[in-house]
Design an enzyme around this catalytic site. Sequence first.
Site, PDB file in Angstrom:
ATOM      1  N   HIS A  45       0.422 -11.655   1.674  1.00 48.37           N
ATOM      2  CA  HIS A  45      -0.667 -11.006   1.253  1.00 48.37           C
ATOM      3  C   HIS A  45      -1.451 -11.758   0.145  1.00 48.37           C
ATOM      4  CE1 HIS A  45      -1.590  -6.614   0.170  1.00 48.37           C
ATOM      5  NE2 HIS A  45      -2.802  -7.341  -0.117  1.00 48.37           N
TER       6      HIS A  45
ATOM      7  N   TYR B 270       0.769  -1.420   0.020  1.00 51.26           N
ATOM      8  CA  TYR B 270       0.079  -0.134   0.043  1.00 51.26           C
ATOM      9  C   TYR B 270       0.979   1.388  -0.070  1.00 51.26           C
ATOM     10  CZ  TYR B 270      -3.653  -3.432   1.569  1.00 51.26           C
ATOM     11  OH  TYR B 270      -4.678  -4.237   1.785  1.00 51.26           O
TER      12      TYR B 270
END
Length: 277
Positions: A111, A53
């Site tokens: 992830h 992010y």
Amino acid sequence: MSALTETFPLNSGTTIPKVGFGTWLLEEGDECYGAVRAALDAGYRHIDTARAYHNEASVGRAVRDSGIPRDEIFVTSKVPAEAKSHEAAVEQFDISMREIGLDYLDLLLIHAPWPWGERGKDCREENKEVWRAMEGFVADGRVRTIGVSNFSRADLDSLLPACTITPAVDQIRWFIGLDVAVNVADCTEHGIVVEAHSPFAHGRIVNHPDLVDMGRRYGVSAPQLSIRYLLQKDAVPLPKATSPEHIRANAEVDFEISDDDMATLGALRDTASQPGA
Ligand SMILES: NC(=O)c1ccc[n+]([C@@H]2O[C@H](COP(=O)([O-])OP(=O)(O)OC[C@H]3O[C@@H](n4cnc5c(N)ncnc54)[C@H](OP(=O)(O)O)[C@@H]3O)[C@@H](O)[C@H]2O)c1
């Protein structure tokens, strides 16, 4: 006690606040810093970020500046989906820790089981290597709990026999209208808590007519109904919002959806593609 401060137990021996604040697409700098500060002010005690992010620095700064004791905030980050070797996992995690500027993370996840550009690729052996690296981060005290994200039943079943530490969490896409029963049943069987990412389907179900109608009966919005639904499914919803009004509204979820209405919501399908949704 409110849903924001209630916790679920984790198989690592610690607990996780039942609602997390999502930070995907919050831009590094004022936007992410301001949103995380607003979330902490509104009572959230669980923040979800990721190396991918590119906003870990703002998340860490907001946590440090909040004045809230570090051990009262649960912070998650993720090893990038593309890091599929021991060496790459260590390298990326070291960057995360430098960026976030905290002594430890409460939760670190893989992830995704495959790099985003190669969805479905068989990375079973690579994920075992990454997992061994993450077990090392627990051993050296920089991470309290480890888990996975976007792992299907098959992905989990191949990883579990190689684990010294069992994953505590699987963070999967889950919103009203998505059938995740198989995945959730597998997690429950292994004592793995399910986190629900994208609880509003990236915003696509916040005006869904069925959710708006039902919400009206409870005096809540479709997003509040969505969060509450996931909580009553024993999942950890991770709502993301940028606007302070949304952040505050999403924190008000202390109501109860009836069994009949839970069944109605559970039977909905294709909500994210409905006209008007
Ligand atoms: N592990 C993974 O692979 C993965 C993937 C996706 C997401 N996640 C995690 O899950 C979090 C949430 O998912 P998401 O970011 O995909 O989006 P989401 O939470 O499903 O939806 C966010 C959208 O809903 C809007 N919204 C929020 N509250 C609202 C309200 N009360 N009324 C009207 N609109 C509202 C937001 O608007 P504003 O921003 O304008 O307020 C934003 O456009 C992420 O931030 C991330 O932490 C993880």
